[in-house]
Design an enzyme around this catalytic site. Structure first.
Site, PDB file in Angstrom:
ATOM      1  N   ARG A 278       0.815  -1.220   0.000  1.00  0.00           N
ATOM      2  CA  ARG A 278       0.000   0.000   0.000  1.00  0.00           C
ATOM      3  C   ARG A 278       0.847   1.269   0.000  1.00  0.00           C
ATOM      4  NH1 ARG A 278      -5.243  -1.179   1.433  1.00  0.00           N
ATOM      5  NH2 ARG A 278      -5.599   1.020   1.831  1.00  0.00           N
TER       6      ARG A 278
ATOM      7  N   TRP B 246       2.890   6.045   1.728  1.00  0.00           N
ATOM      8  CA  TRP B 246       3.032   6.472   0.334  1.00  0.00           C
ATOM      9  C   TRP B 246       2.777   7.967   0.382  1.00  0.00           C
ATOM     10  CZ3 TRP B 246       0.077   8.756  -3.545  1.00  0.00           C
ATOM     11  CH2 TRP B 246       0.522   8.565  -4.846  1.00  0.00           C
TER      12      TRP B 246
ATOM     13  N   ASN C  84      -4.189   6.991   7.286  1.00  0.00           N
ATOM     14  CA  ASN C  84      -4.256   6.749   5.841  1.00  0.00           C
ATOM     15  C   ASN C  84      -5.371   7.618   5.301  1.00  0.00           C
ATOM     16  OD1 ASN C  84      -4.234   5.647   3.245  1.00  0.00           O
ATOM     17  ND2 ASN C  84      -5.661   4.024   3.813  1.00  0.00           N
ATOM     18  N   GLY C  85      -5.056   8.457   4.319  1.00  0.00           N
ATOM     19  CA  GLY C  85      -6.081   9.337   3.750  1.00  0.00           C
ATOM     20  C   GLY C  85      -5.511  10.728   3.569  1.00  0.00           C
TER      21      GLY C  85
ATOM     22  N   LYS D  16      -0.626  -0.026  -4.241  1.00  0.00           N
ATOM     23  CA  LYS D  16      -1.643  -0.958  -4.726  1.00  0.00           C
ATOM     24  C   LYS D  16      -3.032  -0.344  -4.690  1.00  0.00           C
ATOM     25  CE  LYS D  16      -3.078  -5.256  -5.616  1.00  0.00           C
ATOM     26  NZ  LYS D  16      -2.812  -5.588  -7.025  1.00  0.00           N
TER      27      LYS D  16
HETATM   28  O1  M6R Z   1      -8.113  -1.768  -6.848  1.00  0.00           O
HETATM   29  P1  M6R Z   1      -8.498  -1.286  -8.193  1.00  0.00           P
HETATM   30  O2  M6R Z   1      -8.820  -2.371  -9.148  1.00  0.00           O
HETATM   31  O3  M6R Z   1      -9.607  -0.256  -8.136  1.00  0.00           O
HETATM   32  O4  M6R Z   1      -7.216  -0.520  -8.741  1.00  0.00           O
HETATM   33  C1  M6R Z   1      -7.258   0.183  -9.944  1.00  0.00           C
HETATM   34  C2  M6R Z   1      -5.875   0.501 -10.443  1.00  0.00           C
HETATM   35  O5  M6R Z   1      -5.198   1.325  -9.522  1.00  0.00           O
HETATM   36  C3  M6R Z   1      -5.035  -0.750 -10.688  1.00  0.00           C
HETATM   37  O6  M6R Z   1      -5.652  -1.613 -11.593  1.00  0.00           O
HETATM   38  C4  M6R Z   1      -3.646  -0.373 -11.227  1.00  0.00           C
HETATM   39  O7  M6R Z   1      -3.754   0.164 -12.498  1.00  0.00           O
HETATM   40  C5  M6R Z   1      -2.758  -1.610 -11.202  1.00  0.00           C
HETATM   41  N1  M6R Z   1      -1.596  -1.338 -10.420  1.00  0.00           N
HETATM   42  C6  M6R Z   1      -2.280  -2.046 -12.528  1.00  0.00           C
HETATM   43  O8  M6R Z   1      -1.506  -3.196 -12.437  1.00  0.00           O
END
Ligand code: M6R
Length: 607
Positions: A27, A74, A100-101, A602
């Site tokens: 994260r 992050w 977080n936020g 992530k």
């Molecule tokens: O958790 P989510 O599916 O909503 O995340 C969306 C994107 O942040 C995510 O798919 C991102 O593009 C990936 N790291 C790609 O591998």
């Protein structure tokens, strides 16, 4: 975008917190810290860098105590540095916070608190929470936290320690994920189940504007007015081994190899004979016939899955489908009303842009379906209906099984609607159902022999630019292939609709440029062969991806990777697996930090 963990129980807190942070590192990983109540003081150890740097620092001077909080960051406000790392202590050192936020009104709050004599150390927005608690503290944490929440705007999931109540851990939440793990004489807070799963499978969700007050033996919940709230725990059956590398060098590779199971678990419980049963989602003829438009919304790979879904649904359901980036959808004055079905796709279920899009779609009267992987996540809870992808925990930042299961779920939705609308022949419907059921085996076939993919990847690992081209669903799959490569190898990659290349981009093709051509759609073979020729005429190298039976493509390209023969409409799942491996082996050859690519997290919980 950060990970938080909190522990109260009978064990030494520091090792539990560090282990939890390791599981949450996906994260955010630019700095990390823990704080433990040590006697009647709170001791924080924090550092710029990854959790392993924190572990070394803690080892030299481990804070003693059985209650604590931890954070992996992050950075959003203030560069990664020791001082900007969490936890943040109040000026008097009596309160300590991990957050977080984003606190949107932090600047006004900070100015006000400074004018009241509270000095700040960091550039973060989060430090205001600790200072505000000190400023508003009236001897009772619950009523203080109610007042704190009234003053904060923005989003937060926060773990809080108070030196006056040294056996109690507090948590508050708004718009950011936070679960409470209920153990045997020990309790946890965490941004995600994975961080507490080795201790408990029983969880409670903290909702917006709620407070959790936790000791080793009891957890009590309060609403924003300080009234007690009853909550029912739920069980998460994920196996902890799924959140460990299990012998693989990276989570990404492990998760690529988990795809046969993830696809099987997502597809097979929903295919009942020749019927598709999508959990509790009611696709009655009246519901389906009232839909005149489908909006699919997501970010990154989830958006790419949506584009594959658009092709499939439009083809078989003859309904207009638009696929939107969630961050754009929110500000686009979208054409959405009560005849629009909105499908929000998200692996984490916590992506802020996707959540905002979901809320907007609901406000505009649309029925919403969430395709989500994480149980009980915000998007899953707020959507009218939810269709879970059963991929299990996904730890690597680059999504793999998350993406392919989203595509599979969209195929199911498309087929279901087509069947209810009676616009697909029984024969074609049954054929496609059979093809879907075979996908896990075909993915296993790809995974059983990856040498060729690895060889090509390693040969091309030193390139500066890679194009991915395709037509139709192959173009949709190219988008995901290019994102995977950029994200983990830092090579510039671009996906192009093959027919569009000649309208500008082909000027970039020169000796040494690699073009990965996806050629899986039989009706487009001839056109794709012309596009391949055009690239080669500019001295570009073409690596083609095609089905085993399509020999011509191999003869006319500089390299060929074959996918098992399958129905053209479901190939994006198979090409995705090959392109994931291609990106993985390139990044591995380049020595990249595959599971934690630079600048990324992530779960993107800020808009
Ligand atoms: O958790 P989510 O599916 O909503 O995340 C969306 C994107 O942040 C995510 O798919 C991102 O593009 C990936 N790291 C790609 O591998």
């Amino acid at each position: 975008m950060c990970g938080i963990i909190g522990y109260v129980g009978g064990k030494k807190a520091a090792p539990v917190l560090l282990k939890g942070l390791q599981r949450l590192e996906y994260r955010g990983y630019d700095s990390a810290g823990i704080a433990v109540v040590d006697g009647d003081t709170i001791r924080a150890v924090k550092t710029r860098g990854e959790v392993k740097v924190l572990c070394d620092k803690v080892e030299k001077n481990e804070p003693d105590g059985i209650i604590g909080i931890g954070h992996t960051r992050w950075a959003t406000h203030g560069a990664p540095s020791d001082v900007n790392s969490h936890p943040h202590l109040s000026a008097d050192g009596r309160f300590c916070v991990v957050h977080n936020g984003i606190i949107e009104n932090f600047a006004e709050l900070k100015e006000d608190l400074i004018s009241h004599g509270l000095p700040f150390k960091s550039e973060t927005d989060s430090e205001v929470i600790a200072q505000l608690i000190q400023y508003l503290y009236n001897g009772d944490m619950i009523s203080t936290l109610c007042k704190v929440m009234d003053r904060l705007s923005g989003s937060y999931a926060a773990g809080i320690l108070c030196a006056d109540s040294p056996s109690t851990l507090y948590a508050i939440r708004k718009d950011n994920p936070l679960v409470i793990g209920l153990g045997q004489n020990e309790n946890f807070i965490a941004s995600d189940f994975a961080a507490a799963l080795e201790h408990t499978h029983n969880f409670v969700q903290l909702n917006d504007y709620e407070i959790a007050q936790m000791t080793a033996r009891a957890v009590t919940f309060f609403d924003r007015n300080g009234n007690k709230v009853e909550k029912t725990p739920y069980r998460v059956d994920w196996d902890i081994s799924l959140a460990e590398k299990g012998g693989y060098p990276h989570f990404m590779l492990k998760e690529i190899y988990e795809q046969p199971k993830a696809l099987h678990d997502t597809l097979s419980p929903r295919i009942k004979g020749d019927n598709i049963v999508l959990d509790k989602i009611e696709f009655s003829p009246a519901n389906v016939n009232s839909i005149n438009r489908i909006n699919i919304v997501g970010c990154g790979s989830a958006y790419h899955a949506g584009i594959v879904g658009k092709h499939f649904i439009e083809k078989y359901c003859r309904i207009n489908v638009s696929c939107e980036l969630a961050s754009e959808y929110i500000y686009s004055n979208p054409i959405t009303d009560n005849r629009t079905l909105t499908i929000v796709i998200s692996q984490s279920g916590e992506t802020a842009d996707s959540l905002a899009a979901l809320r907007l779609a609901k406000k505009l009267g649309s029925h919403t379906i969430a395709i989500v992987n994480v149980l009980n996540s915000a998007i899953a809870r707020e959507a009218d209906d939810v269709l879970y992808t059963y991929a299990g925990p996904e730890i690597a930042v680059a999504t793999t099984k998350g993406y392919t299961t989203q595509v599979a779920a969209l195929f199911l939705v498309g087929l279901k609607i087509a069947k209810v609308k009676h616009i697909i022949s029984d024969a074609r419907y049954n054929e496609l159902l059979k093809e879907l059921a075979l996908l896990p085996d075909k993915v296993s076939e790809i995974l059983s022999d990856t040498d060729k993919i690895k060889r090509y990847a390693e040969n091309y690992a030193d390139r500066k630019c890679v194009f991915f081209i395709g037509r139709g669903t192959d173009y949709a799959a190219s988008l995901e292939g290019a994102l995977k490569l950029k994200e983990i190898s830092y090579i510039h990659a671009e996906a192009y609709a093959a027919g569009e290349l000649k309208h500008g981009t082909i000027s970039l093709i020169e000796e040494g440029t690699i073009t990965v051509a996806l050629v899986t759609q039989q009706d487009l073979y001839a056109k794709m062969l012309s596009n391949i020729k055009a690239v080669q005429s500019r001295k570009g190298t073409v690596l083609a991806l095609s089905s085993q039976s399509n020999v011509k493509v191999g003869e006319q390209s500089d390299g060929l990777i074959t996918i098992p023969d399958c129905d053209d409409d479901v190939t994006p799942v198979l090409t995705a697996v090959i392109l994931q491996l291609f990106a993985y082996y390139i990044a591995s050859k380049r020595g990249c930090d595959i599971d934690k690519p630079r600048h990324l997290a992530k779960s993107v919980t800020v808009e």
